[in-house]
Design a protein around this motif. Sequence first.
Motif: not given
Length: 382
Positions: A55-59, A64-69, A97-99, A117-120
């Motif tokens: 959901l928040c892949l790049a966060w 709560g993200g995955a640190g992706a690009s 909003v989150g960023p 937000i990260a949990r939807g």
Amino acid sequence: MDFTMGKAAAGLRGELRELVAENVPADFLGAFTDDPADLETAQGFCRVLAERGLLCLAWPEEYGGAGASVWEQTVVREEMWAHHEPRGAQYMGVNWVGPTIMRHGTAEQRSRHLPPIARGEVIWCQGFSEPDAGSDLASLRTAARRDGDGWRISGQKIWTSYATMAQWCFLLARTSKQEKKQQGLTIFLVPMSDPAIEVRPIDCMMGPHHLNEVFFDDLKVTEADVLGDVDGGWKVVQEVLSFERVGIARYARCERLLRLAPEVLGDRWDDLPDELRGRWAGALTRCRRARLLAYQVVAAQDRGAVRPGDAAAYRIAVTKLDQESAEVLMEIVGSAPPDGEQGRIFRREVEDHWRYAQASTVASGSIEVQRILLARAMLAAS
């Protein structure tokens, strides 16, 4: 130019399409219909994405993200919008909003707002436009006045999407009168459950939840609800709008529907007028142009240097594409009505796309304003 972004991105696209096929009905046209089941489908799908870390892949992982690009997040954005945004209104919280809270919020605000937000689990709306301050947003009149250790907010917002279902509002209000109207504006994070807030839906052809009036009648907020600096909200708003304008991958839905048309029509595709098929090919070409302009803005965001002119150029191209592709697709289904269940679903998708496209050159900043922003950027660079 490799539009697939490589094997990893292709694998991510495949995973997302499988999840959509498994969790979203084939005739799903978005969360904001007269059927409450569509909203629940979106909320459930958000939980599925969140459980898989998509959901928040790049966060950053700490939020709560995955640190992706940002490019992996772009893949998610494209696949979601191509399939009628099965995340519902969550794209707003995820994309900007989150960023924005990450960059400008206090530690308390980050810990309070980012995990839901990260949990939807939470829906946000945006309290920007007003009856006399739409494209000229800095002319807004909603005012926040000092009241002891907090603020009292009164005023009206309009065209506020998702206000009937949102739990929180990203609200812009005037906190002081200064020489320039862009100064003296402040952002507040306010709960929509407060009894001082009234929401009145506005009927429109896009269906419920899209357009609303929101009234603030002496809403009490505290200093903890202020995002960033008091009177410094305009700088944040400019950043937000750049993220918002590239955050919806309209070109992805246009391209999917255009490419699907020959498959759905089958042998009758060759019976369409040459002129219409030529326009179809032209629209596909402009899908690629809009995609490249979007990627230019994404690359700039990744470097932390978004230029308003680049965001405006993309916005102009993609909203014009939205309307052009909608007109071409409506003529195609009108000239050769598709048969069978796939044809029925495709026809509904096209009609839904056409309805949304009518507002595309007005929503999130009118195309006229985008042209002004682009012109200013070009003159400044000359």
